[in-house]
Write an enzyme that holds these catalytic residues in place. Structure first.
Site, PDB file in Angstrom:
ATOM      1  N   GLY A 242      91.734 -37.695  33.709  1.00  0.00           N
ATOM      2  CA  GLY A 242      90.489 -36.980  33.463  1.00  0.00           C
ATOM      3  C   GLY A 242      89.269 -37.870  33.612  1.00  0.00           C
TER       4      GLY A 242
ATOM      5  N   SER B 166      93.875 -33.418  33.570  1.00  0.00           N
ATOM      6  CA  SER B 166      94.677 -34.592  33.259  1.00  0.00           C
ATOM      7  C   SER B 166      96.050 -34.150  32.761  1.00  0.00           C
ATOM      8  CB  SER B 166      93.966 -35.408  32.184  1.00  0.00           C
ATOM      9  OG  SER B 166      94.744 -36.511  31.823  1.00  0.00           O
TER      10      SER B 166
ATOM     11  N   CYS C 259      88.696 -40.797  20.993  1.00  0.00           N
ATOM     12  CA  CYS C 259      88.007 -41.759  21.831  1.00  0.00           C
ATOM     13  C   CYS C 259      86.995 -42.563  21.046  1.00  0.00           C
ATOM     14  CB  CYS C 259      87.314 -41.042  22.968  1.00  0.00           C
ATOM     15  SG  CYS C 259      88.426 -39.932  23.778  1.00  0.00           S
TER      16      CYS C 259
HETATM   17  C1  LIG Z   1      91.317 -36.457  27.220  1.00  0.00           C
HETATM   18  C2  LIG Z   1      90.049 -35.990  27.841  1.00  0.00           C
HETATM   19  C3  LIG Z   1      89.475 -36.667  28.926  1.00  0.00           C
HETATM   20  C4  LIG Z   1      90.035 -37.963  29.454  1.00  0.00           C
HETATM   21  O1  LIG Z   1      91.217 -37.762  30.174  1.00  0.00           O
HETATM   22  P1  LIG Z   1      92.147 -39.039  30.498  1.00  0.00           P
HETATM   23  O2  LIG Z   1      93.174 -38.509  31.415  1.00  0.00           O
HETATM   24  O3  LIG Z   1      92.721 -39.451  29.187  1.00  0.00           O
HETATM   25  O4  LIG Z   1      91.292 -40.068  31.108  1.00  0.00           O
HETATM   26  C5  LIG Z   1      88.331 -36.154  29.495  1.00  0.00           C
HETATM   27  N1  LIG Z   1      87.777 -35.018  29.036  1.00  0.00           N
HETATM   28  C6  LIG Z   1      88.288 -34.336  27.997  1.00  0.00           C
HETATM   29  C7  LIG Z   1      87.644 -33.077  27.544  1.00  0.00           C
HETATM   30  C8  LIG Z   1      89.442 -34.798  27.360  1.00  0.00           C
HETATM   31  O5  LIG Z   1      89.934 -34.128  26.333  1.00  0.00           O
END
Ligand SMILES: *Cc1c(COP(=O)(O)O)cnc(C)c1O
Length: 395
Positions: free
Chosen positions: A70, A198, A326
């Protein structure tokens, strides 16, 4: 008892998905770009996954680009448009409640001279489409607004946003990382030009994601190097991860209604019980379940710290998240809670509970008991709570 209530942070790879991935680590290890049969076999598996992902969001396979997740997809979408449309404009519109992968990317572009409008949200966490339309000017090149919020589960008015973007000829990107598998998405009908997802958020492996990019839309390349992904994203493809992503998204879509119904039943029961059994607690995010992800509950427990609740629950075998995963490690209150108007002290006492496939009613009852006990115990030790209780005696 061990209870995982942090499915919005990540999910475990489904065992059947894992089975489909395994051969691509060893016997079928070919490089998808090689022309011999090892490579062709990998390419066949990657093409299948590309079709599975495309079908899930009503795109075509040549609109799907594999990434590492993501975060990369968000970075690519936003920086890619900034790069390819710089000659047209310098203005980007987003919301105040985006994931850091979007917010920090926008902040970076601000340092490079772009203007960014961070739209405020209502008490439920949704933007007002009229405010979006008002924010568009003749230099606006991108609107990036998430499909569903990762902290409080709010569903954004994506269709309206897509229609507005289209009417003004502005590119629309959405971070749909939390929405895939919970919300039906049709990129064409919804007017979505770019979308991030993701795999590890829907029972697929970590480290693999997708950027959907509408055919005909020009976006700067993210990674320079070989000619993978139609020369848009260089680097040898992660065949096992991609195979897992395809298998996981197919399952997520096929079982979406069942999973949502199960999650919602557990979540609704949990919310009702928390509100009934714990005083001075606030449900953050929409109370209208139709405006919220089926698996999300977020509460502020007054007078105590979310970090302390998290640690007590952790000792009881219960995994939850305070603020967002995060930002944990930092003690800054969640930007999402502040944006919906939660006072700073209450924001500090907030916990996200995110339900998923492994959860049962029995687990939820266990969590409720431990949570009631924890909140009572922490409040008994809280000077603030003691003070408020004392004040109330004399009113
Ligand atoms: C988890 C998340 C991400 C990041 O995705 P990753 O694959 O962990 O880098 C980005 N946006 C949202 C809304 C998320 O929940």
């Amino acid at each position: 008892m061990k209870v995982y209530l942090d499915h919005s942070a990540t999910t475990g790879t489904d065992p059947e998905v894992l089975q489909q991935m395994l051969p691509y680590f060893s016997e079928q290890f070919g490089n998808g770009s090689s022309q011999h049969f090892y490579g062709r076999e990998a390419l066949r598996a990657i093409d299948l996954a590309r079709e599975q992902v495309a079908r899930a969001i009503h795109a075509t396979p040549n609109e799907i680009y594999f990434t590492t997740g993501g975060t990369e997809s968000d970075n690519w979408a936003i920086k890619g448009i900034a790069q390819s449309l710089r000659h047209k404009g310098d203005h980007i519109i987003t919301s105040a409640v985006e994931h850091p992968a979007v917010l920090e990317t926008c902040r970076r572009l601000e340092k490079e001279g772009f203007r960014v409008t961070y739209l405020g949200v209502d008490g439920d966490g949704a933007i007002d489409p009229r405010a979006l339309e008002d924010a568009i000017d003749d230099r606006t090149i991108l609107i990036t607004i998430m499909t569903a919020n990762n902290e409080i589960g709010t569903l954004m008015p994506i269709r309206e946003i897509g229609a507005i973007a289209r009417a003004h000829g502005v590119v629309f990107h959405t971070d749909a990382v939390q929405a895939i598998g919970s919300v039906a998405i049709d990129v064409k009908q919804m007017g979505i030009d770019m979308l991030s997802m993701s795999a590890h958020k829907f029972y697929g492996p970590k480290g693999v994601g997708v950027l959907y990019k509408r055919n005909g839309l020009r976006v700067g390349r993210f990674m320079d190097g070989g000619e993978q992904e139609r020369s848009m994203r260089a680097g040898t493809l992660n065949t096992p991860g991609i195979v897992g992503m395809g298998a996981a998204i197919e399952r997520a879509i096929a079982h979406m209604d069942d999973n949502n119904a199960r999650n919602a039943a557990l979540r609704n029961y949990f919310v009702e019980q928390v509100l009934a059994r714990i005083p001075d607690v606030r449900l953050n995010g929409p109370a209208d379940w139709n405006r919220r992800l089926a698996n999300n509950a977020n509460f502020s427990f007054e007078y105590i710290e979310g970090e302390s609740i998290l640690m007590c629950l952790d000792l009881a075998g219960i995994a939850v998240s305070s603020g967002s995963a995060c930002s944990s490690g930092s003690l800054d209150p969640s930007h999402v809670l502040l944006a919906i108007g939660v006072p700073i002290e209450s924001a500090h006492g907030s916990i996200r509970f995110s339900f998923g496939k492994s959860n049962t009613k029995e687990q939820v009852d266990y969590v409720l008991d431990k949570l009631v006990e924890t909140v009572e115990r922490l409040r008994a030790m809280s000077p603030l709570f003691q003070y408020v209780q004392g004040e109330q005696k004399y009113v």
